[in-house]
Design an enzyme around this catalytic site. Structure first.
Site, short mmCIF file in Angstrom:
data_model
loop_
_atom_site.label_atom_id
_atom_site.label_comp_id
_atom_site.label_asym_id
_atom_site.label_seq_id
_atom_site.Cartn_x
_atom_site.Cartn_y
_atom_site.Cartn_z
N HIS A 258 46.06 -28.38 26.72
CA HIS A 258 46.83 -27.57 26.04
C HIS A 258 47.45 -26.55 26.76
CE1 HIS A 258 47.86 -26.53 21.98
NE2 HIS A 258 47.67 -25.20 22.26
N ASP B 33 43.83 -32.25 26.12
CA ASP B 33 44.21 -31.21 25.19
C ASP B 33 43.03 -31.10 24.27
OD1 ASP B 33 44.91 -29.35 23.19
OD2 ASP B 33 47.06 -30.11 23.61
N TRP C 28 50.89 -28.02 17.91
CA TRP C 28 50.03 -27.70 16.72
C TRP C 28 50.68 -27.74 15.69
CZ3 TRP C 28 48.22 -25.08 12.78
CH2 TRP C 28 46.87 -25.34 12.60
N SER D 83 52.56 -25.06 21.58
CA SER D 83 51.47 -25.24 20.48
C SER D 83 51.81 -24.68 19.00
CB SER D 83 50.42 -23.95 21.04
OG SER D 83 49.05 -24.06 20.35
N MET D 84 51.66 -23.71 18.58
CA MET D 84 52.22 -23.50 17.29
C MET D 84 53.53 -23.45 17.23
SD MET D 84 49.75 -21.61 14.54
CE MET D 84 48.05 -21.94 14.32
#
Length: 310
Positions: free
Chosen positions: A257, A225, A204, A179-180
């Site tokens: 996700h 996602d 992300w 993700s991040m």
């Protein structure tokens, strides 16, 4: 070389010629044995002389899909109080030192998450022959650029100050993240071109274009996602990477996700192959990446450039 006296009774002339033939035969055998030894040492186990970074036995589909690889794994915790630049974490590493040093990978969790969310990757990757550092971030709200810097700080700690630094080849390093943390993986690769591999997992990032990256990158997305949809994240990430770069795009089928937060054979299989191929330059793993994997019950789509050049 010691000579043995024959028990046969021969004339002096025949004894002399027999001894000479014996010596020549033994010398010839010794030469053949020496040549054989030389050839063996040149070939080495599994072509080790051609690539000194190969670790472990020749891979098979079952070996890279297994929950554990050939190496026993130990682990050690790193307190946030003992480091700077990131939030501490857990180091997983092959217990044995008989194979020399290993490549290393730092892995970041995602937004609001802790290292526990990506902890399954630690022993799974380490057992295949890597030192793996799953980290906590300074805060759970850190953005991708900060997570990228923290991944690099973790690698610097791992190779410079950690208790396992002597087990690591500091020239063979990679980054991963969810993700991040996946967005941070791209940031880290952009900032440090010397990295050998990068794998963002359902990444992300507000930045969608990465033409500056020169690190071989495997982008992993998920068809279901809704937080970082592939159409606005993983796909443009992949497409913006230089065309000349060793790169691949793996879109997981029937995934979300958060699929990278639990043990996943498809993620492990292709992450192991990518890290082996580019951190260890181990071409024995090329077979799992090229030809490109076909769509299946776990793969929605796979793109990439083959054969790989690095």
């Amino acid at each position: 070389m010691q000579q043995h006296t024959s028990v046969s009774v021969r004339s002096p002339e025949r004894q002399g010629s027999s001894r000479l033939r014996t010596r020549l035969t033994r010398w010839g055998l010794a030469g053949l044995l020496a040549a054989g030894t030389l050839l063996t040492s040149q070939a080495g186990p599994a072509g080790a002389a051609d690539n000194p970074y190969e670790r472990g036995p020749a891979p098979t589909v079952s070996s890279i899909e297994a929950s554990r690889g050939p190496y026993a794994v130990s682990q050690t915790s790193v307190s946030s109080l003992s480091v700077t630049g990131f939030g501490g974490g857990t180091i997983y590493y092959p217990t044995s030192t008989s194979d020399g040093t290993f490549g290393a990978v730092a892995i970041s969790p995602g937004y609001t998450a802790y290292q526990s969310s990506i902890a399954w990757l630690g022993p799974r990757l380490a057992s295949q022959g890597f030192v793996v550092f799953t980290i906590d971030t300074n805060t759970t709200l850190d953005q991708p650029d900060s997570r990228g810097r923290q991944l690099l700080a973790a690698l610097d700690y791992l190779t410079g100050r950690s208790s396992v630094r002597d087990r690591i080849d500091s020239s063979r390093l990679g980054v991963m993240g969810h993700s991040m943390g996946g967005g941070g993986t791209l940031e880290a690769a952009k900032s440090r071109p010397s990295l050998q591999a990068a794998i963002p997992l359902t990444g992300w990032n507000l930045d969608k274009t990465w033409p500056e990256i020169t690190t071989p990158t495997l982008v992993v997305g998920a068809d279901g996602d809704t937080i970082a949809p592939v159409a606005t994240h993983s796909e443009p990430f992949y497409e913006s990477l230089p065309g000349s770069l060793d790169k691949a795009y793996l879109e997981l089928n029937n995934a979300t996700h958060f699929t990278p937060n639990t043990s996943n054979t498809t993620i492990a299989k292709y992450s192991i192959s990518w890290l082996k191929r580019f951190i260890d330059n181990d071409t024995r793993y090329e077979q799992f990446l090229c030809p490109l994997p076909r769509p299946s019950t776990t793969i929605e789509e796979y793109r990439g450039n083959c054969p790989h050049t690095s």
